[in-house]
Enzyme design. Sequence first.
Site, PDB file in Angstrom:
ATOM      1  N   TYR A 184      56.500  55.260  39.279  1.00 15.30           N
ATOM      2  CA  TYR A 184      57.243  54.592  40.382  1.00 15.30           C
ATOM      3  C   TYR A 184      57.829  55.803  41.098  1.00 15.30           C
ATOM      4  O   TYR A 184      57.662  56.122  42.228  1.00 15.30           O
ATOM      5  CB  TYR A 184      58.143  53.593  39.989  1.00 15.30           C
ATOM      6  CG  TYR A 184      58.908  53.243  41.282  1.00 15.30           C
ATOM      7  CD1 TYR A 184      58.473  52.564  42.408  1.00 15.30           C
ATOM      8  CD2 TYR A 184      60.277  53.545  41.115  1.00 15.30           C
ATOM      9  CE1 TYR A 184      59.609  52.631  43.327  1.00 15.30           C
ATOM     10  CE2 TYR A 184      61.248  53.120  42.188  1.00 15.30           C
ATOM     11  CZ  TYR A 184      60.782  52.595  43.239  1.00 15.30           C
ATOM     12  OH  TYR A 184      61.634  52.469  44.311  1.00 15.30           O
ATOM     13  N   THR A 231      64.403  56.212  47.212  1.00 18.30           N
ATOM     14  CA  THR A 231      65.229  55.752  46.002  1.00 18.30           C
ATOM     15  C   THR A 231      65.778  56.983  45.527  1.00 18.30           C
ATOM     16  O   THR A 231      65.273  58.016  45.530  1.00 18.30           O
ATOM     17  CB  THR A 231      64.023  55.217  45.150  1.00 18.30           C
ATOM     18  OG1 THR A 231      64.701  54.906  44.002  1.00 18.30           O
ATOM     19  CG2 THR A 231      62.925  55.873  44.792  1.00 18.30           C
ATOM     20  N   ASP A 232      67.051  56.573  44.850  1.00 15.93           N
ATOM     21  CA  ASP A 232      67.675  57.705  44.286  1.00 15.93           C
ATOM     22  C   ASP A 232      66.635  58.145  42.956  1.00 15.93           C
ATOM     23  O   ASP A 232      66.797  59.177  42.207  1.00 15.93           O
ATOM     24  CB  ASP A 232      68.997  57.211  43.861  1.00 15.93           C
ATOM     25  CG  ASP A 232      69.084  56.203  42.810  1.00 15.93           C
ATOM     26  OD1 ASP A 232      68.028  55.581  42.461  1.00 15.93           O
ATOM     27  OD2 ASP A 232      70.351  55.624  42.454  1.00 15.93           O
ATOM     28  N   GLU A 233      65.840  57.374  42.410  1.00 17.69           N
ATOM     29  CA  GLU A 233      65.212  57.791  41.148  1.00 17.69           C
ATOM     30  C   GLU A 233      64.219  59.005  41.370  1.00 17.69           C
ATOM     31  O   GLU A 233      63.980  59.660  40.357  1.00 17.69           O
ATOM     32  CB  GLU A 233      64.082  56.499  40.794  1.00 17.69           C
ATOM     33  CG  GLU A 233      65.071  55.393  40.409  1.00 17.69           C
ATOM     34  CD  GLU A 233      64.222  54.283  39.686  1.00 17.69           C
ATOM     35  OE1 GLU A 233      63.111  54.828  39.060  1.00 17.69           O
ATOM     36  OE2 GLU A 233      64.854  53.023  39.502  1.00 17.69           O
ATOM     37  N   LYS A 256      57.221  57.756  44.705  1.00 15.35           N
ATOM     38  CA  LYS A 256      57.944  57.768  45.963  1.00 15.35           C
ATOM     39  C   LYS A 256      58.479  59.182  46.178  1.00 15.35           C
ATOM     40  O   LYS A 256      58.688  59.527  47.253  1.00 15.35           O
ATOM     41  CB  LYS A 256      59.539  56.832  45.567  1.00 15.35           C
ATOM     42  CG  LYS A 256      59.293  55.452  45.350  1.00 15.35           C
ATOM     43  CD  LYS A 256      58.954  54.710  46.667  1.00 15.35           C
ATOM     44  CE  LYS A 256      60.067  54.569  47.574  1.00 15.35           C
ATOM     45  NZ  LYS A 256      59.582  53.796  48.848  1.00 15.35           N
TER      46      LYS A 256
HETATM   47  P1  NAD Z   1      59.809  44.585  46.944  1.00 11.28           P
HETATM   48  O1  NAD Z   1      59.097  44.675  45.667  1.00 11.28           O
HETATM   49  O2  NAD Z   1      61.056  43.439  46.625  1.00 11.28           O
HETATM   50  O3  NAD Z   1      59.238  44.467  48.205  1.00 11.28           O
HETATM   51  C1  NAD Z   1      58.180  45.093  48.542  1.00 11.28           C
HETATM   52  C2  NAD Z   1      57.363  44.550  49.790  1.00 11.28           C
HETATM   53  O4  NAD Z   1      56.326  45.232  50.199  1.00 11.28           O
HETATM   54  C3  NAD Z   1      56.663  42.967  49.324  1.00 11.28           C
HETATM   55  O5  NAD Z   1      57.055  42.268  50.326  1.00 11.28           O
HETATM   56  C4  NAD Z   1      55.352  43.379  49.194  1.00 11.28           C
HETATM   57  O6  NAD Z   1      54.575  42.473  49.685  1.00 11.28           O
HETATM   58  C5  NAD Z   1      55.221  44.540  50.344  1.00 11.28           C
HETATM   59  N1  NAD Z   1      53.962  45.232  49.895  1.00 11.28           N
HETATM   60  C6  NAD Z   1      53.675  45.782  48.825  1.00 11.28           C
HETATM   61  N2  NAD Z   1      52.409  46.544  48.902  1.00 11.28           N
HETATM   62  C7  NAD Z   1      51.972  46.404  50.088  1.00 11.28           C
HETATM   63  C8  NAD Z   1      50.940  47.053  50.882  1.00 11.28           C
HETATM   64  N3  NAD Z   1      50.077  47.592  50.425  1.00 11.28           N
HETATM   65  N4  NAD Z   1      50.870  46.753  52.072  1.00 11.28           N
HETATM   66  C9  NAD Z   1      51.761  45.940  52.887  1.00 11.28           C
HETATM   67  N5  NAD Z   1      53.012  45.573  52.148  1.00 11.28           N
HETATM   68  C10 NAD Z   1      52.952  45.714  51.133  1.00 11.28           C
HETATM   69  O7  NAD Z   1      60.943  45.984  46.856  1.00 11.28           O
HETATM   70  P2  NAD Z   1      62.184  46.067  47.544  1.00 11.28           P
HETATM   71  O8  NAD Z   1      63.082  46.038  46.105  1.00 11.28           O
HETATM   72  O9  NAD Z   1      62.657  45.324  48.515  1.00 11.28           O
HETATM   73  O10 NAD Z   1      62.330  47.764  47.834  1.00 11.28           O
HETATM   74  C11 NAD Z   1      62.049  47.844  49.279  1.00 11.28           C
HETATM   75  C12 NAD Z   1      61.764  49.478  49.403  1.00 11.28           C
HETATM   76  O11 NAD Z   1      63.196  49.948  49.068  1.00 11.28           O
HETATM   77  C13 NAD Z   1      60.809  50.296  48.295  1.00 11.28           C
HETATM   78  O12 NAD Z   1      60.373  51.251  49.253  1.00 11.28           O
HETATM   79  C14 NAD Z   1      61.818  50.840  47.216  1.00 11.28           C
HETATM   80  O13 NAD Z   1      61.180  51.877  46.835  1.00 11.28           O
HETATM   81  C15 NAD Z   1      63.036  50.941  48.220  1.00 11.28           C
HETATM   82  N6  NAD Z   1      64.151  50.966  47.279  1.00 11.28           N
HETATM   83  C16 NAD Z   1      64.620  49.763  46.467  1.00 11.28           C
HETATM   84  C17 NAD Z   1      65.634  49.671  45.695  1.00 11.28           C
HETATM   85  C18 NAD Z   1      65.918  48.591  44.770  1.00 11.28           C
HETATM   86  O14 NAD Z   1      66.909  48.863  44.059  1.00 11.28           O
HETATM   87  N7  NAD Z   1      65.095  47.460  44.813  1.00 11.28           N
HETATM   88  C19 NAD Z   1      66.607  50.794  45.848  1.00 11.28           C
HETATM   89  C20 NAD Z   1      66.089  51.995  46.627  1.00 11.28           C
HETATM   90  C21 NAD Z   1      65.093  52.128  47.421  1.00 11.28           C
HETATM   91  O1  DAU Z   2      67.779  53.097  41.556  1.00  8.94           O
HETATM   92  C1  DAU Z   2      66.915  52.619  42.365  1.00  8.94           C
HETATM   93  C2  DAU Z   2      65.726  51.708  41.854  1.00  8.94           C
HETATM   94  O2  DAU Z   2      66.454  50.885  41.101  1.00  8.94           O
HETATM   95  C3  DAU Z   2      64.879  51.225  42.804  1.00  8.94           C
HETATM   96  O3  DAU Z   2      64.140  52.393  43.527  1.00  8.94           O
HETATM   97  C4  DAU Z   2      63.792  50.467  42.019  1.00  8.94           C
HETATM   98  O4  DAU Z   2      62.741  49.961  43.263  1.00  8.94           O
HETATM   99  C5  DAU Z   2      64.600  49.300  41.368  1.00  8.94           C
HETATM  100  O5  DAU Z   2      63.334  48.730  40.713  1.00  8.94           O
HETATM  101  C6  DAU Z   2      65.596  49.899  40.639  1.00  8.94           C
HETATM  102  O6  DAU Z   2      64.786  50.202  39.412  1.00  8.94           O
HETATM  103  P1  DAU Z   2      65.554  50.209  37.971  1.00  8.94           P
HETATM  104  O7  DAU Z   2      64.563  50.611  36.910  1.00  8.94           O
HETATM  105  O8  DAU Z   2      66.802  50.994  37.655  1.00  8.94           O
HETATM  106  O9  DAU Z   2      65.776  48.466  38.075  1.00  8.94           O
HETATM  107  P2  DAU Z   2      65.520  47.585  37.073  1.00  8.94           P
HETATM  108  O10 DAU Z   2      66.403  46.240  37.395  1.00  8.94           O
HETATM  109  O11 DAU Z   2      64.242  47.209  36.512  1.00  8.94           O
HETATM  110  O12 DAU Z   2      66.480  47.851  35.670  1.00  8.94           O
HETATM  111  C7  DAU Z   2      67.847  48.111  35.653  1.00  8.94           C
HETATM  112  C8  DAU Z   2      68.085  48.765  34.296  1.00  8.94           C
HETATM  113  O13 DAU Z   2      67.994  47.670  33.556  1.00  8.94           O
HETATM  114  C9  DAU Z   2      67.412  50.103  33.680  1.00  8.94           C
HETATM  115  O14 DAU Z   2      68.297  50.770  33.204  1.00  8.94           O
HETATM  116  C10 DAU Z   2      66.342  49.115  32.701  1.00  8.94           C
HETATM  117  C11 DAU Z   2      67.239  47.985  32.324  1.00  8.94           C
HETATM  118  N1  DAU Z   2      66.429  46.700  32.249  1.00  8.94           N
HETATM  119  C12 DAU Z   2      65.676  46.165  33.008  1.00  8.94           C
HETATM  120  C13 DAU Z   2      64.575  45.047  32.742  1.00  8.94           C
HETATM  121  C14 DAU Z   2      64.054  44.482  33.907  1.00  8.94           C
HETATM  122  C15 DAU Z   2      66.659  45.940  30.759  1.00  8.94           C
HETATM  123  O15 DAU Z   2      67.294  46.577  30.095  1.00  8.94           O
HETATM  124  N2  DAU Z   2      65.965  44.748  30.629  1.00  8.94           N
HETATM  125  C16 DAU Z   2      65.168  44.484  31.440  1.00  8.94           C
HETATM  126  O16 DAU Z   2      64.436  43.487  31.016  1.00  8.94           O
END
Ligand code: NAD
Ligand code: DAU
Length: 350
Positions: free
Chosen positions: A156, A131-133, A160
């Site tokens: 988190y 992730t970019d975080e 990562k």
């Molecule tokens: P998600 O939470 O939707 O899915 C995670 C999946 O991993 C689920 O299916 C869960 O059952 C599985 N999982 C969790 N713990 C596990 C374990 N111990 N063993 C096996 N499986 C397990 O997540 P996502 O948003 O699809 O993110 C997927 C990946 O991409 C993550 O590594 C996250 O850090 C990365 N990522 C997400 C975002 C985003 O915006 N969502 C952005 C950049 C990177």
């Molecule tokens: O940048 C990549 C990341 O983006 C991934 O690595 C993470 O897995 C993914 O969850 C996401 O993280 P964020 O914290 O940026 O996403 P989230 O959707 O939780 O929040 C987006 C923005 O909205 C953040 O500034 C927090 C704000 N927010 C979020 C929630 C859930 C609110 O204001 N209210 C809310 O209830």
Amino acid sequence: MKKILITGGAGFIGSHVVRLFVNKYPDYQIYNLDKLTYAGNLFNLKDIESKPNYHFIKADIVDSAAMLSLFEKHQFDGVIHLAAESHVDRSIANPMEFVMTNVIGTVNLLNAARHQWKDAMEGKRFYHISTDEVYGSLGDTGFFYEDTAYDPHSPYSASKASSDHFVRAYHDTFGLPVVISNCSNNYGPNQFPEKLIPLFINNIRHNKPLPVYGKGENVRDWLFVVDHARAIDVIYHQGGNGETYNIGGHNEWKNIDLIKVMCRIMDEKLGRTAGTSEQLITYVKDRAGHDLRYAIDSGKLQKELGWVPSLQFEEGIRLTIEWYLSNQEWLDTVTSGNYLKYYEEQYVIR
Ligand code: NAD
Ligand code: DAU
């Protein structure tokens, strides 16, 4: 024939990656390994589950013995590792789960791959999805580059960052063929409604308050999930050994502006008078350690591997809202049971 292990394939991004690989590469055998936590849902993969090149394995990456024996049994050629605890707010409530899955789970997979590939690393690939975080937070200007120093602020992002360091250490120390990508915020179908966009779509649908953290001035760079899956395909096949690629949409939005766009489209789709949904906006206590701004420079991926995002945001957010509105059964299922307890603890007590 290639055997590829995709971890976390029942989750949001993982399910789009599994679908793309199963459909695009009928000669590959795709193994989706997932623990099926609250975020994993096999319903996400209904359309491809009976394809002959798709296999599901229910397992926990924290179980080191299970990972070693799975690698032994299937002799994977490649790994695309997405399984993770992924929600920042949950990491604030329960950091240890993030250490276990994101750090220990990743190291278990690295060990299993290293053990299986020790005599023949040629043609193998361990692809870690990050992730970019990990880069921390930007001020009003600038971008994250592949060589930006790590500066994570939430449990988190710290977990990562730690897993990224282990992946690089296994490359540098043991010669494991790895590649890493760091992506910005994804949006699209099948995202669990704890994250901003699906949570707010669901709340608007039910006329529930929209809990905006702080002043809503935090900025995120949004990318349509299918474009992330396309980037993962390109990097898996063409990325350099030991390299890192940033993936992003060049699509920055202040939270409050994005929320207003969603309210406007939802009013239109639900046949409400313009301005109705905006009245649900409720400013609540800010997230602890809330990063101000993320913005990715994906120039390396674009120049070296030719990837570009395919969708403009206005089109992507409309498609996304339409998907949630026409998949109410999916939304109702995932927002029942434990979700109600999570919602209560996260939003009602605050
Ligand atoms: P998600 O939470 O939707 O899915 C995670 C999946 O991993 C689920 O299916 C869960 O059952 C599985 N999982 C969790 N713990 C596990 C374990 N111990 N063993 C096996 N499986 C397990 O997540 P996502 O948003 O699809 O993110 C997927 C990946 O991409 C993550 O590594 C996250 O850090 C990365 N990522 C997400 C975002 C985003 O915006 N969502 C952005 C950049 C990177
Ligand atoms: O940048 C990549 C990341 O983006 C991934 O690595 C993470 O897995 C993914 O969850 C996401 O993280 P964020 O914290 O940026 O996403 P989230 O959707 O939780 O929040 C987006 C923005 O909205 C953040 O500034 C927090 C704000 N927010 C979020 C929630 C859930 C609110 O204001 N209210 C809310 O209830």
